[in-house]
Design an enzyme around this catalytic site. Structure first.
Site, mmCIF file in Angstrom:
data_model
loop_
_atom_site.group_PDB
_atom_site.id
_atom_site.type_symbol
_atom_site.label_atom_id
_atom_site.label_comp_id
_atom_site.label_asym_id
_atom_site.label_seq_id
_atom_site.Cartn_x
_atom_site.Cartn_y
_atom_site.Cartn_z
ATOM 1 N N TYR A 192 0.510 -1.567 0.427
ATOM 2 C CA TYR A 192 0.238 -0.242 -0.064
ATOM 3 C C TYR A 192 1.195 1.678 0.081
ATOM 4 O O TYR A 192 1.044 1.512 0.892
ATOM 5 C CB TYR A 192 -1.224 -0.163 0.945
ATOM 6 C CG TYR A 192 -1.719 1.779 1.289
ATOM 7 C CD1 TYR A 192 -2.640 1.639 0.431
ATOM 8 C CD2 TYR A 192 -0.721 2.492 2.537
ATOM 9 C CE1 TYR A 192 -2.682 3.268 0.314
ATOM 10 C CE2 TYR A 192 -1.495 3.431 2.545
ATOM 11 C CZ TYR A 192 -2.524 3.732 1.116
ATOM 12 O OH TYR A 192 -3.686 5.294 1.331
ATOM 13 N N GLY A 193 0.386 2.255 -1.106
ATOM 14 C CA GLY A 193 1.240 3.167 -1.322
ATOM 15 C C GLY A 193 1.613 4.254 -0.499
ATOM 16 O O GLY A 193 3.196 4.690 0.345
ATOM 17 N N GLY A 194 1.021 4.367 0.855
ATOM 18 C CA GLY A 194 0.832 4.754 2.805
ATOM 19 C C GLY A 194 2.655 4.430 3.435
ATOM 20 O O GLY A 194 2.951 5.215 4.466
ATOM 21 N N LYS A 226 4.750 9.261 2.392
ATOM 22 C CA LYS A 226 4.521 9.723 4.378
ATOM 23 C C LYS A 226 6.246 9.483 5.136
ATOM 24 O O LYS A 226 6.357 10.341 5.731
ATOM 25 C CB LYS A 226 3.650 8.919 4.782
ATOM 26 C CG LYS A 226 1.814 9.825 3.904
ATOM 27 C CD LYS A 226 2.167 11.128 4.327
ATOM 28 C CE LYS A 226 0.517 12.348 4.451
ATOM 29 N NZ LYS A 226 -0.292 11.593 3.354
ATOM 30 N N SER A 285 -7.018 12.761 6.171
ATOM 31 C CA SER A 285 -6.325 11.882 5.485
ATOM 32 C C SER A 285 -7.812 11.734 5.040
ATOM 33 O O SER A 285 -9.083 11.497 5.597
ATOM 34 C CB SER A 285 -6.303 10.666 5.457
ATOM 35 O OG SER A 285 -4.532 11.188 5.685
ATOM 36 N N CYS A 339 -11.165 13.556 4.259
ATOM 37 C CA CYS A 339 -11.569 15.171 4.998
ATOM 38 C C CYS A 339 -12.120 15.876 4.227
ATOM 39 O O CYS A 339 -12.303 16.849 3.454
ATOM 40 C CB CYS A 339 -10.944 15.357 5.977
ATOM 41 S SG CYS A 339 -11.328 14.187 7.047
ATOM 42 N N LYS A 355 -9.620 17.584 1.518
ATOM 43 C CA LYS A 355 -8.513 17.965 0.962
ATOM 44 C C LYS A 355 -8.165 17.801 -0.675
ATOM 45 O O LYS A 355 -8.098 19.146 -0.950
ATOM 46 C CB LYS A 355 -6.910 17.666 1.834
ATOM 47 C CG LYS A 355 -5.730 18.207 1.607
ATOM 48 C CD LYS A 355 -5.153 18.070 2.487
ATOM 49 C CE LYS A 355 -4.510 16.732 3.077
ATOM 50 N NZ LYS A 355 -3.811 16.369 2.751
ATOM 51 N N ASP A 367 -1.144 17.637 -1.139
ATOM 52 C CA ASP A 367 -1.106 16.673 0.584
ATOM 53 C C ASP A 367 -0.447 16.979 1.500
ATOM 54 O O ASP A 367 -0.119 17.249 2.008
ATOM 55 C CB ASP A 367 -0.488 15.196 0.002
ATOM 56 C CG ASP A 367 -0.517 14.035 1.177
ATOM 57 O OD1 ASP A 367 -1.693 14.710 1.374
ATOM 58 O OD2 ASP A 367 -0.195 12.777 0.809
ATOM 59 N N ARG A 404 -13.264 16.072 10.456
ATOM 60 C CA ARG A 404 -14.824 15.816 10.088
ATOM 61 C C ARG A 404 -15.874 16.306 10.600
ATOM 62 O O ARG A 404 -15.154 15.226 12.537
ATOM 63 C CB ARG A 404 -14.323 14.142 9.699
ATOM 64 C CG ARG A 404 -15.677 13.646 8.767
ATOM 65 C CD ARG A 404 -15.455 12.242 8.118
ATOM 66 N NE ARG A 404 -14.662 12.432 7.418
ATOM 67 C CZ ARG A 404 -15.662 11.617 5.298
ATOM 68 N NH1 ARG A 404 -16.347 11.843 6.337
ATOM 69 N NH2 ARG A 404 -14.790 12.155 4.575
HETATM 70 C C1 SPV Z 1 -3.332 9.686 3.611
HETATM 71 O O1 SPV Z 1 -3.594 9.230 3.864
HETATM 72 O O2 SPV Z 1 -3.276 10.870 4.510
HETATM 73 C C2 SPV Z 1 -2.660 10.194 1.963
HETATM 74 C C3 SPV Z 1 -2.371 8.831 1.531
HETATM 75 O O3 SPV Z 1 -2.244 10.803 1.609
HETATM 76 S S1 SPV Z 1 -1.146 8.183 2.456
HETATM 77 O O4 SPV Z 1 0.306 7.237 1.797
HETATM 78 O O5 SPV Z 1 -1.372 6.910 2.742
HETATM 79 O O6 SPV Z 1 -0.856 8.752 3.723
HETATM 80 MN MN MN Z 2 -2.050 12.286 3.806
#
Ligand code: SPV
Ligand code: MN
Length: 660
Positions: A252-254, A261, A302, A304, A306, A321, A450
């Protein structure tokens, strides 16, 4: 006596010289060993690319992880169009991405249990005696390094390792931070090529003097679906001392896209030491009267609103972001360390989000993740306003309505945290200042959460300190699908940055207060809430109303509209909103809607203040005293107002400020 001293000095200097030259020789030998090993493992072409960068620390770092992780193959990317193309093709060839019907579109699936940031297994590696406070997950540095290195031994066998160079922020800028990413995932490498500015030439140019962030990622063993198999050994470990982040057994990217992040956590720490800031904020140009553009940053947790705010029709986007902020000549300037968007697709529809909708339906390079792939190889997600397919393939495999997972929970059509990844050059309303090495001057700061029952849709703080404390530090929001865990729980989330803090929370707030204190003209601070509901539980606003709030904030930033003072800040006058609703949305805005939205809900606001105070008393041991003082003053203003007006105070009852 003087002679003796002089003699001693000479001896000491000679000895030092000897040590230095021995050290120099050892370095050289080590370097030769490193370079020989790299040459053997990388092959001529990749070795040639790497050796153009004259930096021993970099070579040793790469050599170390090539030896430890033992990939079958190594590819060094210079960021050239050919290298970038190769990476995308490899992601497809390996099966980490699949091509869709529309040209340029691919889909990637993360494992069913690997759909969001793993907060539990994301930890800072802290040396003995360092404590970042209760909000920050940490493990002993030596222990953590041993664990992660043990896990990484041989982890890339059968995989290709990609070596990638990027620059966080515009090239050649005081803001920018070079970074190197090692990953054995073609999907992660491809995503980063879309999301970050290429940095190879920057590394070549800076050579020995380059200071850089380092990221090592491995998806670990993969199953037939090409998703990470050993989720139980998923780890994201952050080493602040070495400015290195390790991420394993996840896709998963995050958790994996190091420059997002993971770099953000390193940058918060670095900025705190150097007197600048890293924030979880969009940067956008809000277009005011007579072609004026005022840049705003906005921090929202996240999921909400943005990204959707930063892409609103009529405005221009610099980033959705992350923002780096620096003070220069009495103002705040900001840049986006990214150049692409890893955005939430859930709920995007043609009416509310026309710009992003159009981009998502164009034949350009986009990675969709964890959406539903239809029989025609199109994409579908929850909230897409077209006839819903009755079957397809998504992150749980083949899907039909009513499908349940192993725990008996119904599996939705797409994951609420499903995403799209693209380069912002695809977006029509990209702001021309994206790559300005000086950044843009910030005219206003927005905090959004939120919040279904308390905060009004838009409000301006009294001043910097009041805004930082009552809107930023007191930001409270319901948890969402962006992080693993229960959704819908109210949580205090200072500046929407709690998940990413790498310094103690109190210090973070203190830095924040100081940042604005000496500014000639600190930008006004606002709060917004897109999620306010009435007593029947209906949302009090349409999704597009945020376009009006932005225009109002832009005017306030230039002192061009009056406002009404309430116990908690300045809110818009009905007549101004009425005009803006007509101009921006061609919509009537009756007073009854205004009253519903902007009534001060005293009991709810007091209860919120109590929750915020409790958080800072119990969870943050280094809370600056002023936080409690400012919250207490707010509380007293509310109590006094309640004596005069009752628990629900209509904005029509309050008097206008003369000050604009
Ligand atoms: C967030 O969840 O705040 C994001 C995606 O921008 S992540 O890369 O998962 O953090
Ligand atoms: Mn984010």
């Amino acid at each position: 006596m003087l002679f003796i001293l002089f003699g001693l000095l000479i001896i000491v200097m000679k000895a030092e010289e000897g040590t230095r030259s021995r050290r120099g020789k050892r370095w050289k030998m080590e370097d030769k060993r490193t370079m020989d090993m790299l040459k053997a493992r990388l092959g001529d072409e990749n070795y040639r690319k790497l050796s153009r960068i004259d930096n021993q620390e970099l070579h040793q770092f790469i050599a170390r992880y090539v030896e430890l992780c033992n990939p079958d193959k190594v590819f060094v990317s210079t960021g050239s169009p050919e290298d970038v193309y190769y990476i995308r093709q490899e992601a497809i060839r390996a099966g980490e991405e699949k091509e869709l019907a529309m040209e340029g579109h691919t889909v990637h699936f993360d494992g069913y249990y690997d759909q969001a940031r793993d907060k539990k297994n994301t930890k800072f590696l802290l040396p003995a005696g360092v404590d970042l406070g209760a909000n920050i997950n940490a493990v002993d540095r030596e222990e953590g390094l041993k664990e992660i290195h043990d896990t990484m031994r041989g982890i890339m066998q059968g995989h290709q390792l990609y070596v990638l160079f990027f620059c966080l922020g515009p090239l050649n800028s005081q803001f920018s931070i070079p970074a190197v990413q090692l990953t054995d995932s073609g999907y992660v490498a491809h995503s980063e090529d879309l999301l970050y500015r290429q940095g190879y030439e920057e590394f070549v140019r800076l050579g020995k003097s380059v200071r850089f962030f380092k990221f090592v990622h491995s998806a670990g063993a993969l199953d037939e679906e090409m998703t990470s198999k050993n989720i139980d050994k998923r780890r994201v470990y952050i080493d602040l001392e070495d400015e290195t982040v390790y991420s394993v057994n996840t896709q998963y990217g995050g958790n994996t896209i190091g420059l997002k992040k993971l770099a953000m956590r390193l940058a918060i720490n670095k900025g705190s030491k150097e007197g600048w800031r890293t924030e979880h904020m969009f940067i956008m140009g809000v277009h005011g009267p007579s072609k004026r553009v005022t840049y705003f940053t906005g921090a929202f947790p996240s999921l909400c609103g943005k990204t959707s705010t930063s892409m609103l029709l009529g405005e221009t986007i610099i980033g959705d972001d992350i923002a780096y902020l620096r003070k220069r000549d009495g103002v705040i300037r900001a840049v986006n360390p990214e150049k692409g968007i890893f955005g939430i697709i859930h709920g995007i529809n043609s009416e509310d989000d026309p710009l992003i909708w159009k981009t998502l339906h164009s034949p350009d390079e986009i990675i969709f993740s964890n959406i539903l792939v239809t029989e025609e190889k199109g994409v579908y997600w929850i909230g897409k306003n077209e006839a819903q397919p009755t079957k397809g393939i998504h992150h749980s495999g083949e899907w039909t309505p009513g499908k349940r997972d192993a725990e008996g929970n119904e599996i939705s059509l797409s994951h609420p945290n499903a995403r799209f990844t693209l380069d912002m050059r695809l977006i029509e309303n990209l702001d021309p200042e994206l790559d300005n090495p000086e950044g843009v001057v910030i005219g206003g700061i927005i905090y959004g959460g939120r919040d279904s029952d308390t905060k009004v849709p838009v409000e301006e703080s009294f001043d910097w300190v009041h805004g930082v404390i009552t809107m930023g530090a007191a930001l409270e929001s319901e948890t969402t699908a962006a992080a693993l865990g229960k959704e819908g729980v109210q949580k205090i989330n200072p500046m929407s940055n709690l998940d990413f803090l790498s310094i103690p929370t109190g210090k973070y707030i203190e830095d924040y207060l100081n940042f604005g204190a000496k500014l000639r003209n600190p930008p006004p601070i606002f709060s917004v809430n897109y999620f306010l509901r009435d007593s029947e539980g209906n949302l009090t606003n349409d999704k597009t109303d945020k376009r009006v709030w932005l225009k109002w904030m832009e005017l306030r930033s230039h002192h061009e509209v009056e406002a009404i003072t309430t116990p908690t800040g300045h809110i818009p006058k009905h007549e101004d909103l009425k005009r803006l609703f007509r101009e921006v949305l061609d919509k009537e805005y009756p007073n009854k809607d205004y009253v519903k939205q902007f009534t001060v809900r005293v009991a709810e606001t007091l209860a919120k203040i109590e929750r915020v105070m409790e958080f800072y008393k119990t969870k943050v041991l280094d809370t600056p005293k002023i936080v409690f003082e400012v919250l207490e003053e707010q509380k007293q203003r509310l109590i006094l107002a309640r004596e005069n007006y009752g628990d629900y105070i209509s904005p029509n009852k309050l008097s206008f400020t003369k000050k604009v």
